[in-house]
Design a protein around this motif. Sequence first.
Motif, PDB file in Angstrom:
ATOM      1  N   ALA A  33      17.742 -29.481 -16.455  1.00 32.89           N
ATOM      2  CA  ALA A  33      17.581 -30.162 -14.970  1.00 32.89           C
ATOM      3  C   ALA A  33      18.090 -29.143 -13.889  1.00 32.89           C
ATOM      4  O   ALA A  33      19.230 -27.830 -14.504  1.00 32.89           O
ATOM      5  CB  ALA A  33      18.686 -31.099 -14.766  1.00 32.89           C
ATOM      6  N   ASN A  34      18.223 -28.662 -12.986  1.00 34.71           N
ATOM      7  CA  ASN A  34      18.476 -28.303 -12.038  1.00 34.71           C
ATOM      8  C   ASN A  34      19.182 -28.654 -10.836  1.00 34.71           C
ATOM      9  O   ASN A  34      19.180 -29.664 -10.111  1.00 34.71           O
ATOM     10  CB  ASN A  34      17.319 -27.240 -11.642  1.00 34.71           C
ATOM     11  N   THR A  42      24.402 -31.536  -7.195  1.00 39.22           N
ATOM     12  CA  THR A  42      23.562 -32.401  -6.816  1.00 39.22           C
ATOM     13  C   THR A  42      21.621 -32.144  -7.285  1.00 39.22           C
ATOM     14  O   THR A  42      21.438 -30.351  -7.217  1.00 39.22           O
ATOM     15  CB  THR A  42      23.468 -32.139  -4.507  1.00 39.22           C
ATOM     16  N   VAL A  43      21.608 -33.027  -7.929  1.00 40.11           N
ATOM     17  CA  VAL A  43      20.252 -32.211  -8.971  1.00 40.11           C
ATOM     18  C   VAL A  43      18.934 -32.365  -7.802  1.00 40.11           C
ATOM     19  O   VAL A  43      18.712 -32.792  -6.665  1.00 40.11           O
ATOM     20  CB  VAL A  43      19.777 -34.100  -8.980  1.00 40.11           C
ATOM     21  N   THR A  44      18.089 -31.086  -8.339  1.00 37.43           N
ATOM     22  CA  THR A  44      16.882 -30.611  -6.971  1.00 37.43           C
ATOM     23  C   THR A  44      16.027 -30.805  -7.682  1.00 37.43           C
ATOM     24  O   THR A  44      14.388 -30.863  -7.454  1.00 37.43           O
ATOM     25  CB  THR A  44      17.423 -28.824  -6.185  1.00 37.43           C
ATOM     26  N   SER A  61      21.686 -27.628 -15.923  1.00 38.87           N
ATOM     27  CA  SER A  61      22.310 -28.031 -17.742  1.00 38.87           C
ATOM     28  C   SER A  61      21.730 -28.481 -18.196  1.00 38.87           C
ATOM     29  O   SER A  61      20.638 -29.192 -18.287  1.00 38.87           O
ATOM     30  CB  SER A  61      23.202 -29.180 -16.652  1.00 38.87           C
ATOM     31  N   HIS A  62      22.194 -29.112 -19.887  1.00 37.27           N
ATOM     32  CA  HIS A  62      21.399 -29.540 -20.554  1.00 37.27           C
ATOM     33  C   HIS A  62      21.784 -30.922 -21.120  1.00 37.27           C
ATOM     34  O   HIS A  62      23.209 -30.639 -20.859  1.00 37.27           O
ATOM     35  CB  HIS A  62      21.320 -28.386 -21.462  1.00 37.27           C
ATOM     36  N   VAL A 120      27.594 -27.352 -15.695  1.00 39.24           N
ATOM     37  CA  VAL A 120      26.434 -26.696 -15.119  1.00 39.24           C
ATOM     38  C   VAL A 120      27.073 -25.344 -14.986  1.00 39.24           C
ATOM     39  O   VAL A 120      27.663 -25.084 -13.999  1.00 39.24           O
ATOM     40  CB  VAL A 120      26.242 -27.291 -13.466  1.00 39.24           C
ATOM     41  N   HIS A 121      25.878 -24.991 -15.003  1.00 43.30           N
ATOM     42  CA  HIS A 121      26.109 -23.453 -14.699  1.00 43.30           C
ATOM     43  C   HIS A 121      24.496 -22.001 -14.649  1.00 43.30           C
ATOM     44  O   HIS A 121      23.868 -22.819 -14.655  1.00 43.30           O
ATOM     45  CB  HIS A 121      26.622 -22.792 -16.356  1.00 43.30           C
ATOM     46  N   ARG A 122      25.268 -20.971 -14.118  1.00 39.66           N
ATOM     47  CA  ARG A 122      24.347 -20.317 -13.652  1.00 39.66           C
ATOM     48  C   ARG A 122      24.594 -19.096 -14.150  1.00 39.66           C
ATOM     49  O   ARG A 122      25.157 -18.041 -13.730  1.00 39.66           O
ATOM     50  CB  ARG A 122      24.484 -19.725 -11.833  1.00 39.66           C
ATOM     51  N   PRO A 123      23.838 -18.687 -15.179  1.00 38.81           N
ATOM     52  CA  PRO A 123      23.888 -16.893 -15.701  1.00 38.81           C
ATOM     53  C   PRO A 123      22.783 -16.473 -14.697  1.00 38.81           C
ATOM     54  O   PRO A 123      21.802 -16.480 -14.109  1.00 38.81           O
ATOM     55  CB  PRO A 123      23.309 -17.356 -17.087  1.00 38.81           C
TER      56      PRO A 123
END
Length: 201
Positions: A154-155, A142-144, A116-117, A178-181
């Motif tokens: 952030a991941n 959940t932040v990793t 995310s940004h 939160v996205h996963r491209p």
Amino acid sequence: MKKTFIFSALLLLFISVQSFAQNAEGNFTKHQAKKWFNKKEWLNGANLHPHNSINKQAFARQYLLNKNYWNKAFVFLATHNLDSLPKGKYVIDGDNVTASVTADSSKDFENTKWESHRKFIDLQCIISGEEKMGISPVEKATVTKEYDDKRDVANYTAEGKFYVAGARTFFIFFPSDVHRPNITPGGNKVVKKIVIKIRVA
């Protein structure tokens, strides 16, 4: 009768002023946002397809508060031949609106990350090929890897919904998304895409 008419007129005027004031602050109801979104005037002539997963309220708010940035982004998309646009970075409005064109193989799921940004909104548009993208509310992730201010990322680990997008389809990811491209739908084929980053209002 006359008093009732005047009261009704004043009430309607008050409601109209309140509605205008709310929209001036970008506070759209779901219905207002959907109605605005479906008109697609904001596309500025770009022959593209917005994905249905786009948060219409967030988009309406951000567009109204930063209309100049968004108009420049969509005019760029409308006035360039995306198929022949060379790979690389493009400045659209200083450091407020920038674009990156890539043409890379899509990746296996395990080689991609949830992200995310905070400073910039991602408009990710497939020019050619096919790509799977995931999306999830940031409050359910959940932040990793903690937020990196310099890289604006952030991941996370997350459970989200996944969509396969084809040519001329675009997603918009807000700080709440939160996205996963870059995920392959199969075959790890080359995907040409453009990612436009628009500064958050």
